[in-house]
Design an enzyme around this catalytic site. Structure first.
Site, PDB file in Angstrom:
ATOM      1  N   ASP A  19       0.424   6.638  -4.924  1.00 52.09           N
ATOM      2  CA  ASP A  19       0.984   6.279  -3.615  1.00 52.09           C
ATOM      3  C   ASP A  19       1.768   4.962  -3.714  1.00 52.09           C
ATOM      4  O   ASP A  19       2.384   4.519  -2.744  1.00 52.09           O
ATOM      5  CB  ASP A  19      -0.080   6.248  -2.508  1.00 52.09           C
ATOM      6  CG  ASP A  19      -1.118   5.165  -2.714  1.00 52.09           C
ATOM      7  OD1 ASP A  19      -1.091   4.489  -3.771  1.00 52.09           O
ATOM      8  OD2 ASP A  19      -1.966   4.985  -1.813  1.00 52.09           O
ATOM      9  N   SER A  20       1.787   4.364  -4.914  1.00 53.15           N
ATOM     10  CA  SER A  20       2.704   3.247  -5.184  1.00 53.15           C
ATOM     11  C   SER A  20       4.145   3.716  -5.015  1.00 53.15           C
ATOM     12  O   SER A  20       5.071   2.897  -4.973  1.00 53.15           O
ATOM     13  CB  SER A  20       2.476   2.695  -6.600  1.00 53.15           C
ATOM     14  OG  SER A  20       2.417   3.744  -7.536  1.00 53.15           O
ATOM     15  N   LYS A  62      -6.891  11.725  -6.689  1.00 52.23           N
ATOM     16  CA  LYS A  62      -7.526  10.393  -6.783  1.00 52.23           C
ATOM     17  C   LYS A  62      -7.749   9.852  -5.376  1.00 52.23           C
ATOM     18  O   LYS A  62      -6.896  10.030  -4.494  1.00 52.23           O
ATOM     19  CB  LYS A  62      -6.643   9.424  -7.586  1.00 52.23           C
ATOM     20  CG  LYS A  62      -7.230   8.006  -7.640  1.00 52.23           C
ATOM     21  CD  LYS A  62      -6.502   7.112  -8.613  1.00 52.23           C
ATOM     22  CE  LYS A  62      -5.256   6.472  -8.068  1.00 52.23           C
ATOM     23  NZ  LYS A  62      -5.445   5.625  -6.879  1.00 52.23           N
ATOM     24  N   GLU A 122      -9.220  -1.347 -10.711  1.00 51.42           N
ATOM     25  CA  GLU A 122      -8.006  -2.150 -10.489  1.00 51.42           C
ATOM     26  C   GLU A 122      -8.380  -3.603 -10.188  1.00 51.42           C
ATOM     27  O   GLU A 122      -9.189  -3.879  -9.289  1.00 51.42           O
ATOM     28  CB  GLU A 122      -7.181  -1.553  -9.327  1.00 51.42           C
ATOM     29  CG  GLU A 122      -5.905  -2.358  -9.053  1.00 51.42           C
ATOM     30  CD  GLU A 122      -4.875  -1.647  -8.205  1.00 51.42           C
ATOM     31  OE1 GLU A 122      -5.054  -0.457  -7.891  1.00 51.42           O
ATOM     32  OE2 GLU A 122      -3.874  -2.300  -7.846  1.00 51.42           O
TER      33      GLU A 122
END
Ligand code: KIV
Length: 274
Positions: free
Chosen positions: A44-45, A113, A182
């Site tokens: 979704d980046s 994800k 992350e």
């Protein structure tokens, strides 16, 4: 080479490092696949690095599926993971399963994800029960970064680190096949990696994770707004592309393009008949 499976990803833990990059379109996904990466994330980046938005919360299922389809059209070998966008899995488990299924049936992805949030366990459980492989994502979860005090390294004190370890163990227990870590201190990421049977995929989480992921536009130097500390720029494409575009502009302005080799012709006698 055949298409890599979730089972094969699991079996790589402890044998060799696992490789993953994001991709959002056909040409880049073809190259990532050709290079032999194990996994491709349609992240979704997309919101930030492709669509020019200021937050990943601003993309929905329509945009994600559109790009997932382009990626999966290109990929022959890598495992493709669709990143579930904000609000596609937070509303309720039924809606979450429906949206996860769309990544598989419409987007042709192999897995989805999900970023950690308070109801993550029940949603993850239902999606896995529906037969869809799930990759977890803990640490800095950009969709809910405001609740984490912003875009900051997570797990920096003992309590916060313990919470991350518990989240990772819970996701493993629920049946996730891998977990993205992350922005986590390297020693904590190493500890989580040691405690789990499933692979950890780090981004800003040090060298001890089982695998690594980067946003492809970051590592190719194709995103100029900001570069996080954990990014290694393997290329700086933006100035190279800019130079080519400027050369095209100059060539057109000076009538240097198109040259004869780019031009179609008609025989002289045919031309005379007109
Ligand atoms: O959307 C994305 O690119 C991601 C990676 C940062 C793991 O979630």
């Amino acid at each position: 080479m055949d298409k890599i499976t979730v089972k094969e990803i699991l079996s790589l833990k402890g044998k060799r490092k696992i490789t993953m990059l994001t991709a959002y379109d056909y040409p880049i996904a073809s190259l990532v696949d050709k290079a032999g990466l194990d996994m491709i994330l349609v992240g979704d980046s997309l919101a930030n690095v492709v669509l020019g938005l200021d937050s990943t919360t601003k993309v929905g299922m329509t945009e994600m599926l559109h790009h997932a389809k382009a990626v999966t059209r290109a990929v022959k070998n890598a495992l493709v993971i669709g990143d579930m966008p904000y609000e596609s899995y937070q509303i309720n488990p039924e809606e979450s399963v429906k949206n996860a299924r769309r990544f598989i049936s419409e987007g042709n992805c192999d897995a989805v994800k999900l970023e950690w949030f308070d109801k993550c366990p029940e949603v993850t459980k239902e999606i896995i029960k529906a037969g869809i492989p799930v990759m977890g994502h803990i640490g800095l979860t950009p969709q809910t970064a405001d609740k984490l005090g912003g875009f900051k390294v997570q797990g920096k004190d003992a309590d916060a680190a313990r919470r991350l370890i518990e989240q990772a163990k819970e996701l493993e227990r629920l049946g996730c096949f891998a977990i993205v870590l992350e922005c986590v201190p390297d020693r904590i990421a190493g500890l989580i990696t040691q405690k789990l049977r499933i692979p950890t995929i780090g981004i800003g989480a040090g060298a001890d994770c089982d695998g690594q992921v980067l946003v492809i536009n970051d590592m190719l130097g194709l995103f100029e707004r900001y570069t996080p500390k954990f990014v290694k720029k393997y290329l700086n494409l933006s100035p190279i592309i800019l130079k080519a575009i400027e050369e095209f502009k100059e060539d057109v302005l000076r009538a240097k393009f198109p040259a004869p080799e780019h031009t179609f012709t008609i025989k002289e006698d045919e031309l005379k008949k007109i």
